[in-house]
Design an enzyme around this catalytic site. Structure first.
Site, PDB file in Angstrom:
ATOM      1  N   ARG A 236      43.248   0.288  13.661  1.00  0.00           N
ATOM      2  CA  ARG A 236      44.161   1.227  14.316  1.00  0.00           C
ATOM      3  C   ARG A 236      44.433   0.726  15.724  1.00  0.00           C
ATOM      4  NH1 ARG A 236      44.671   2.474   9.900  1.00  0.00           N
ATOM      5  NH2 ARG A 236      44.734   4.543   8.903  1.00  0.00           N
ATOM      6  N   GLU A 265      53.999   2.833  16.483  1.00  0.00           N
ATOM      7  CA  GLU A 265      54.510   2.158  15.287  1.00  0.00           C
ATOM      8  C   GLU A 265      55.683   2.939  14.709  1.00  0.00           C
ATOM      9  OE1 GLU A 265      51.382   1.398  12.478  1.00  0.00           O
ATOM     10  OE2 GLU A 265      50.082   0.447  13.959  1.00  0.00           O
ATOM     11  N   HIS A 284      51.780  -3.866  10.567  1.00  0.00           N
ATOM     12  CA  HIS A 284      50.869  -2.992   9.813  1.00  0.00           C
ATOM     13  C   HIS A 284      50.969  -3.264   8.308  1.00  0.00           C
ATOM     14  CE1 HIS A 284      48.571   1.062  10.207  1.00  0.00           C
ATOM     15  NE2 HIS A 284      48.024   0.276   9.294  1.00  0.00           N
TER      16      HIS A 284
END
Length: 323
Positions: A236, A265, A284
């Site tokens: 994270r 994000e 990601h």
């Protein structure tokens, strides 16, 4: 009555392919939304009239302020069995059932090593140089005999550690509750955080984000690392003080960083991390594999089917008075 299902953040346009939506009982209408919708007001507009919402991981926050404006929403499905972006208590209080899916730890572990190897062997600059007609511009770093430091040794950290052992690396590990016995299971040595940072050539983060772990790598931790070491984060973004990391990269405090996760994000154009030197950046992708999506969307369909037949499965939040 038609049951309307919205699938959020289907970036690649594959949700319908990875789930057997046609097998759902009754009359259902599935609408994948490919574009990320960061504006809460716009999100409410798009989701009104839907009885079911399927959320992909933590891409879109669903706080109370949004859920309160969706009076027809009865079921919320999240891929994975945890989602910090969903207000579970608010959902239950509003009569919304929340269900989850299983997940696969191998994808994030594999991407971690993709980032480590790309940094160690300068894959990105050498790729660019080769395309530009320049041959062998850098000297890579071998991993055998180097030290891998794992901050967190859960399922994913354990897989990463096993690969490090296979590469002939010395593996150190630290977390607040780590035991020597757990470390030994994957061939690692449990040490203090200070020792891990000081001795590791690769520091890789594998913690859940919580109030306790937020910012666990800041300016002081980066300064404690070797100037030849690299930092990898596939967990994270907020585990790392991103501003401090950018400064450390520009100052040469550490040698590089491989990042799959960020404070915001999707990353906004012009974000400082995008121009930081000696980085390998991915959007990601840790869990984004065909096998993981088969599980995510396949079990999301199972969750919807169970709810529609009155037997919900993998329940994360069960309201006392369902809508």
């Amino acid at each position: 009555m038609t049951v309307r299902i919205a699938v959020l953040d289907d970036y690649q346009g594959v949700a319908l392919r990875h789930g057997r939506w046609a097998d759902l009982p009754g009359d259902t209408e599935v609408t994948p939304l490919r574009e990320h919708v960061p504006d809460p007001g716009r999100l409410v507009e798009l989701l009104r009239g839907h009885q079911v919402v399927v959320a992909m991981r933590e891409r879109t926050p669903l706080p109370r302020a949004v859920l309160e404006q969706l009076p027809e929403l009865r079921l919320l499905v999240t891929t994975g069995m945890q989602n910090a972006s969903i207000d579970m208590a608010a959902a239950a209080g509003l009569g919304i059932t929340v269900c989850g899916t299983q997940s696969d730890s191998s994808g994030p572990a594999e991407l971690t090593w993709g980032l480590v190897l790309a940094l160690a062997r300068h894959v990105v600059p050498e790729d660019a140089a080769t395309r530009a007609g320049r041959w062998q511009q850098t000297v890579g770093t071998g991993l055998r005999g180097r030290t891998l430091g794992l901050v967190g040794l859960g399922r994913i950290g354990g897989l990463v550690g096993q690969v490090g052992v296979a590469f002939g690396m010395r593996v150190l590990a630290w977390s607040q509750n780590l035991t020597p016995e757990r470390a030994a299971e994957v061939g690692a040595e449990a040490v203090s955080k200070e020792r891990l940072l000081a001795e590791s050539d690769v520091v890789s983060l594998h913690l859940r984000l919580s109030d306790r772990s937020r910012g666990i790598v800041g300016a002081a931790e980066l300064a404690a690392m070797k100037p030849t070491a690299v930092l990898v984060n596939t967990s994270r973004g907020p585990l790392v003080d991103e501003a401090a990391l950018v400064r450390a990269l520009h100052d040469g405090t550490i040698a590089g960083a491989g990042l799959d996760v960020y404070d915001d994000e999707p990353v906004r154009p012009g974000a400082a991390i995008l121009s930081a030197p000696n980085t390998v950046l991915t959007p990601h992708l840790g869990y984004v594999t065909d096998s993981t999506y088969d599980v995510f969307y396949g079990q999301a369909v199972e969750d919807v089917a169970g709810f529609l037949t009155g037997a919900p499965v993998r329940v994360l939040a069960a309201p006392e008075r369902p809508r």
